[in-house]
Design a protein around this motif. Structure first.
Motif, PDB file in Angstrom:
ATOM      1  N   VAL A 153      60.499  52.512  58.703  1.00  0.00           N
ATOM      2  CA  VAL A 153      61.119  51.566  58.282  1.00  0.00           C
ATOM      3  C   VAL A 153      61.153  50.702  59.321  1.00  0.00           C
ATOM      4  O   VAL A 153      61.681  50.737  60.422  1.00  0.00           O
ATOM      5  N   PHE A 154      60.962  49.314  58.803  1.00  0.00           N
ATOM      6  CA  PHE A 154      61.249  48.018  59.773  1.00  0.00           C
ATOM      7  C   PHE A 154      62.769  47.602  59.502  1.00  0.00           C
ATOM      8  O   PHE A 154      63.214  47.474  58.096  1.00  0.00           O
ATOM      9  N   VAL A 155      63.718  47.404  60.333  1.00  0.00           N
ATOM     10  CA  VAL A 155      64.942  46.974  60.195  1.00  0.00           C
ATOM     11  C   VAL A 155      65.505  46.116  61.085  1.00  0.00           C
ATOM     12  O   VAL A 155      64.933  46.149  62.464  1.00  0.00           O
ATOM     13  N   GLY A 156      66.226  45.042  60.809  1.00  0.00           N
ATOM     14  CA  GLY A 156      66.535  44.274  61.900  1.00  0.00           C
ATOM     15  C   GLY A 156      67.423  43.031  60.901  1.00  0.00           C
ATOM     16  O   GLY A 156      67.547  43.191  59.825  1.00  0.00           O
ATOM     17  N   PRO A 157      68.359  42.079  61.439  1.00  0.00           N
ATOM     18  CA  PRO A 157      68.860  41.176  60.882  1.00  0.00           C
ATOM     19  C   PRO A 157      67.818  40.165  60.326  1.00  0.00           C
ATOM     20  O   PRO A 157      66.812  40.043  60.659  1.00  0.00           O
ATOM     21  N   SER A 158      68.684  39.166  59.319  1.00  0.00           N
ATOM     22  CA  SER A 158      67.638  38.151  58.647  1.00  0.00           C
ATOM     23  C   SER A 158      66.995  37.235  59.865  1.00  0.00           C
ATOM     24  O   SER A 158      67.693  36.847  60.980  1.00  0.00           O
ATOM     25  N   GLY A 159      65.772  36.831  59.637  1.00  0.00           N
ATOM     26  CA  GLY A 159      64.983  36.139  60.546  1.00  0.00           C
ATOM     27  C   GLY A 159      64.538  36.941  61.512  1.00  0.00           C
ATOM     28  O   GLY A 159      63.810  36.239  62.586  1.00  0.00           O
ATOM     29  N   CYS A 160      64.377  38.222  61.697  1.00  0.00           N
ATOM     30  CA  CYS A 160      63.778  39.010  62.825  1.00  0.00           C
ATOM     31  C   CYS A 160      62.364  39.139  62.633  1.00  0.00           C
ATOM     32  O   CYS A 160      61.663  39.638  63.499  1.00  0.00           O
TER      33      CYS A 160
ATOM     34  N   LYS B 218      58.045  62.553  50.016  1.00  0.00           N
ATOM     35  CA  LYS B 218      57.799  64.031  50.471  1.00  0.00           C
ATOM     36  C   LYS B 218      56.795  64.623  49.534  1.00  0.00           C
ATOM     37  O   LYS B 218      56.073  65.398  49.527  1.00  0.00           O
ATOM     38  N   LYS B 219      56.816  64.170  48.030  1.00  0.00           N
ATOM     39  CA  LYS B 219      55.852  64.740  47.129  1.00  0.00           C
ATOM     40  C   LYS B 219      54.715  64.081  47.197  1.00  0.00           C
ATOM     41  O   LYS B 219      53.590  64.825  47.077  1.00  0.00           O
ATOM     42  N   LEU B 220      54.422  62.763  47.421  1.00  0.00           N
ATOM     43  CA  LEU B 220      53.177  61.938  47.611  1.00  0.00           C
ATOM     44  C   LEU B 220      52.487  62.084  49.107  1.00  0.00           C
ATOM     45  O   LEU B 220      51.180  62.074  49.077  1.00  0.00           O
ATOM     46  N   LYS B 221      53.168  62.307  50.033  1.00  0.00           N
ATOM     47  CA  LYS B 221      52.842  62.416  51.488  1.00  0.00           C
ATOM     48  C   LYS B 221      52.112  61.207  51.790  1.00  0.00           C
ATOM     49  O   LYS B 221      50.986  61.373  52.656  1.00  0.00           O
ATOM     50  N   SER B 222      52.323  60.212  51.399  1.00  0.00           N
ATOM     51  CA  SER B 222      51.812  58.928  51.493  1.00  0.00           C
ATOM     52  C   SER B 222      52.321  58.098  52.814  1.00  0.00           C
ATOM     53  O   SER B 222      53.384  58.285  52.944  1.00  0.00           O
ATOM     54  N   THR B 223      51.556  57.227  53.314  1.00  0.00           N
ATOM     55  CA  THR B 223      51.949  56.310  54.380  1.00  0.00           C
ATOM     56  C   THR B 223      52.992  55.353  53.630  1.00  0.00           C
ATOM     57  O   THR B 223      52.287  54.697  52.757  1.00  0.00           O
ATOM     58  N   MET B 224      54.108  55.212  54.035  1.00  0.00           N
ATOM     59  CA  MET B 224      55.226  54.312  53.620  1.00  0.00           C
ATOM     60  C   MET B 224      55.698  53.227  54.645  1.00  0.00           C
ATOM     61  O   MET B 224      56.189  53.723  55.732  1.00  0.00           O
ATOM     62  N   ILE B 225      55.779  52.087  54.219  1.00  0.00           N
ATOM     63  CA  ILE B 225      56.493  51.151  55.215  1.00  0.00           C
ATOM     64  C   ILE B 225      57.394  50.377  54.457  1.00  0.00           C
ATOM     65  O   ILE B 225      57.146  49.888  53.690  1.00  0.00           O
ATOM     66  N   TYR B 226      58.434  50.445  54.970  1.00  0.00           N
ATOM     67  CA  TYR B 226      59.734  50.064  54.100  1.00  0.00           C
ATOM     68  C   TYR B 226      60.610  49.173  54.993  1.00  0.00           C
ATOM     69  O   TYR B 226      61.123  49.226  56.134  1.00  0.00           O
ATOM     70  N   VAL B 227      60.821  47.964  54.262  1.00  0.00           N
ATOM     71  CA  VAL B 227      61.743  46.868  55.119  1.00  0.00           C
ATOM     72  C   VAL B 227      62.980  46.587  54.652  1.00  0.00           C
ATOM     73  O   VAL B 227      63.413  46.692  53.291  1.00  0.00           O
ATOM     74  N   THR B 228      63.823  46.674  55.375  1.00  0.00           N
ATOM     75  CA  THR B 228      65.380  46.532  55.111  1.00  0.00           C
ATOM     76  C   THR B 228      66.086  45.892  56.067  1.00  0.00           C
ATOM     77  O   THR B 228      65.797  46.037  57.146  1.00  0.00           O
ATOM     78  N   HIS B 229      67.364  45.192  55.735  1.00  0.00           N
ATOM     79  CA  HIS B 229      68.204  45.052  56.608  1.00  0.00           C
ATOM     80  C   HIS B 229      69.343  45.861  56.722  1.00  0.00           C
ATOM     81  O   HIS B 229      70.179  45.476  57.749  1.00  0.00           O
ATOM     82  N   ASP B 230      69.480  46.894  56.082  1.00  0.00           N
ATOM     83  CA  ASP B 230      70.548  47.760  55.919  1.00  0.00           C
ATOM     84  C   ASP B 230      70.246  48.939  56.939  1.00  0.00           C
ATOM     85  O   ASP B 230      69.501  49.783  56.487  1.00  0.00           O
ATOM     86  N   GLN B 231      70.954  48.969  57.811  1.00  0.00           N
ATOM     87  CA  GLN B 231      70.745  50.136  58.925  1.00  0.00           C
ATOM     88  C   GLN B 231      70.916  51.538  58.399  1.00  0.00           C
ATOM     89  O   GLN B 231      70.516  52.539  59.008  1.00  0.00           O
ATOM     90  N   VAL B 232      71.850  51.700  57.409  1.00  0.00           N
ATOM     91  CA  VAL B 232      72.178  52.984  56.642  1.00  0.00           C
ATOM     92  C   VAL B 232      71.015  53.307  56.049  1.00  0.00           C
ATOM     93  O   VAL B 232      70.580  54.404  55.975  1.00  0.00           O
ATOM     94  N   GLU B 233      70.176  52.452  55.207  1.00  0.00           N
ATOM     95  CA  GLU B 233      69.143  52.930  54.391  1.00  0.00           C
ATOM     96  C   GLU B 233      67.904  53.334  55.512  1.00  0.00           C
ATOM     97  O   GLU B 233      67.337  54.283  55.283  1.00  0.00           O
TER      98      GLU B 233
END
Length: 366
Positions: A34-41, A182-197
């Motif tokens: 997961v990539f996380v950070g504030p807007s504009g990061c 968990k089912k696909l066991k694939s490489t996933m990259i996920y962008v969010t500004h929500d640190q709970v996510e």
């Protein structure tokens, strides 16, 4: 499945603005990063460079063993899910999911079998004949994910895919995406500004700010051992309390001066910060490490209460001490007797504090 490697990757726009500053990152095969950070990061800019939608100014990006800097997005073995779903409104769910396979000249029978398999995974069997306008937001998002899955990519890229959903549906969808990984066991990259996510979904999290990587680690390590003041204040809800102070030598001891009070550092912190005696520092403490009960064996401070928020399962008490605003996260059964604008006694243990260098903002206490 493939690993993704970024080596000294930079993004510089024609006007000279440097959006991404020479970052290095290795995302493991089958990992949910997961990539996380504030807007504009620059988290989305970094994702778009991996996808090939933004050109890399300097550095190299590898997907698997192949450098992909000059390879077209369609040939990189990636599938991307966007924030706005990007579904074709005139097509049924079935046709939206089948579209990338038709472009690859896959046979009708193979397409039918693949759509059936993916629809079962995403619980879309009952809506395959509907059009996007007849679906809920969550169903549309699942269709967008399904269209990515049928391509059988090496890497899935998600650019804030849940931000258009309401709070309840976001919680449901992040659980579904975690189960899907968990089912696909694939490489996933996920962008969010929500640190709970980020904290609930990622195997590891890449915290970014101003185009730089601040720390990459597991959710629990980011929370317990933040490497710098930014990560400490960004990860955690409510955010860590951070105030300015000074380290003072006193015989064999080291004291922390906050406002007009001095507190003795425990031995496990003393050795780590001894080179900073006489210097200004930042001190951080998590809201749950400030107590309003059982404070007999703690350091104590007096604070003036500003606000009390009772959330049912927890309560947040905002108070002022040393001229600074603090927040304590406490059991709601313990707030009886507290009054707004009145003084209350709060307790904490000094070994709960994180200490950050005032100049570099590096955590010097871990």
């Amino acid at each position: 499945m493939s690993k993704v490697v970024l080596e000294k990757v930079e993004k510089v726009y024609p006007n000279g603005f440097v959006a991404v500053h020479g970052i290095d990152l290795e995302i493991n095969d089958g990992e949910f990063m997961v990539f996380v950070g504030p807007s504009g990061c620059a988290k989305s800019t970094t994702l778009r460079m991996i996808a090939g939608l933004e050109k890399v100014s300097r550095g190299k990006i590898y997907i698997g063993d192949k450098m992909v800097n000059d390879i077209q997005p369609k040939d990189r073995g990636i599938a991307m899910v966007f924030q706005n779903y990007a579904l074709y409104p005139h097509m049924t769910v079935y046709d939206n999911m089948a579209f990338p396979l038709k472009l690859k000249k896959v046979s009708k029978d193979d397409i039918k079998e693949k759509i059936k398999e993916v629809a079962e995974i995403l619980d879309l069997e009952e809506v395959l004949k509907r059009k996007p306008k007849e679906l809920s937001g969550g169903q549309r998002q699942r269709v967008a994910v399904g269209r990515a899955i049928v391509r059988n990519p090496e890497v899935f890229l998600f650019d804030e895919p849940l931000s258009n959903l309401d709070a309840k549906l976001r919680v449901h969808m992040r659980v579904q995406l975690s189960k899907l990984h968990k089912k696909l066991k694939s490489t996933m990259i996920y962008v969010t500004h929500d640190q709970v996510e980020a904290m609930t979904m990622g195997d590891r999290i890449c915290v970014m700010n101003l185009g730089k990587i601040m720390q990459v680690d597991t959710p629990i390590n980011l929370y317990k051992y933040p490497e710098n003041k930014f990560v400490a204040s960004f990860i955690g809800s409510p955010a860590m309390n951070i105030v300015e102070g000074e380290l003072i030598g006193f015989g064999e001891n080291i004291l922390v001066k906050i406002g007009d009070r001095e507190f003795k550092l425990p031995d496990n912190k003393k050795e780590k910060v001894k080179n900073y005696i006489g210097k200004r520092v930042y001190l951080g403490i998590r809201p749950e490490d400030i107590y309003i009960d059982n404070i007999e064996n703690t350091e104590r401070i007096q604070g003036i209460i500003d606000v009390i928020e009772n959330m049912g399962n927890e309560a947040f008490v905002y108070f002022k001490a040393f001229g600074e605003q603090f927040i304590a996260k406490v059991d709601p059964s313990k707030i009886n007797g507290l009054e707004i604008t009145k003084e209350a006694t709060f307790g904490f243990h000094m070994d709960s504090f994180h200490i950050f260098d005032h100049v570099s903002e590096k955590n010097i206490s871990i």
